[in-house]
Design an enzyme around this catalytic site. Structure first.
Site, PDB file in Angstrom:
ATOM      1  N   SER A 216      37.865  43.700  45.536  1.00  0.00           N
ATOM      2  CA  SER A 216      38.552  42.680  46.331  1.00  0.00           C
ATOM      3  C   SER A 216      40.061  42.653  46.094  1.00  0.00           C
ATOM      4  O   SER A 216      40.801  42.064  46.877  1.00  0.00           O
ATOM      5  CB  SER A 216      37.953  41.292  46.048  1.00  0.00           C
ATOM      6  OG  SER A 216      38.234  40.884  44.730  1.00  0.00           O
TER       7      SER A 216
ATOM      8  N   LYS B 132      41.627  36.577  41.584  1.00  0.00           N
ATOM      9  CA  LYS B 132      42.214  36.436  42.917  1.00  0.00           C
ATOM     10  C   LYS B 132      43.657  35.927  42.795  1.00  0.00           C
ATOM     11  O   LYS B 132      44.086  35.467  41.745  1.00  0.00           O
ATOM     12  CB  LYS B 132      41.411  35.436  43.764  1.00  0.00           C
ATOM     13  CG  LYS B 132      39.978  35.840  44.085  1.00  0.00           C
ATOM     14  CD  LYS B 132      39.890  36.975  45.065  1.00  0.00           C
ATOM     15  CE  LYS B 132      38.440  37.254  45.461  1.00  0.00           C
ATOM     16  NZ  LYS B 132      37.653  37.824  44.367  1.00  0.00           N
TER      17      LYS B 132
END
Length: 202
Positions: free
Chosen positions: A119, A156
């Site tokens: 990701s 993230k």
């Protein structure tokens, strides 16, 4: 430090507690007596195993020649898969220690986290990489963080506005994670300060 067996952990804990209580390590005979070994030789075998795994150093020629190695001497702990609901740095999550100088990262790294998934690939954080993390909750929007949402740990980019946190991926194939702080448990575990390509330092 490599993972210890149950018996090795008992020996390690006994050494640590004995040093804490008396200021010196136990003898082989004392270890054998406390843990029910038949002879000091059995204690010696466990000590050798602990030394091989990087938990202690054996000083030859002394009956109490045992020295616990500190976290700094062992290197940075590497965190692998994190079990739900448990502290990130719990002993069972530590896969080992790597001799990486924490000061090569700014701010200093406190631990390494094994990255799972792609990701964040667009900024060079790939599956299997070791992410250097500074343990702090003092982070700003736009920084890459290690966060815990409910019981899941993720890496993230942070975007926080009021009671809403967005955790942004760096890969167009993934969607942002939106967290409502009024309804979900959210914790910052640390700030990403560097990455070691999988296999590069091992």
């Amino acid at each position: 430090m490599k993972a210890l067996t149950t018996r090795q952990q008992e020996v390690f804990d006994l050494i640590r507690d004995h040093i804490s209580q008396t200021g010196m390590p136990p003898t082989r005979a004392e270890i054998a007596q406390r843990l029910g070994f038949r002879s000091p030789n059995a204690a010696e075998e466990h000590l050798k195993a602990l030394a091989r795994k990087g938990a202690i150093e054996i000083v030859s020629g002394a009956s109490r020649g045992i020295r616990l190695l500190t976290e700094e001497e062992q290197g940075l702990p590497l965190i692998g898969r994190v079990a739900a609901g448990e502290p990130l740095l719990a002993q069972q999550h530590i896969e080992g220690h790597y001799q990486v100088d924490p000061s090569m990262f700014k701010p200093n790294a406190d631990f390494l986290l094994r990255v799972s998934g792609m990701s964040m690939k667009d900024i060079g954080i790939l599956d299997g990489d070791l992410l250097a993390v500074h343990k702090t909750q003092d982070v700003r929007n736009g920084q890459v963080v290690v966060a815990r949402i409910d019981e899941e740990v993720t890496v993230k980019r942070l975007k926080k506005q009021g009671n809403v946190v967005e955790l942004l991926p760096e890969n167009s194939e993934f969607s942002p994670i939106v967290v409502d702080l009024r309804q979900q448990s959210f914790t910052i575990e640390g700030l990403a300060v560097g990455v070691i390509r999988n296999g590069e330092w091992l």
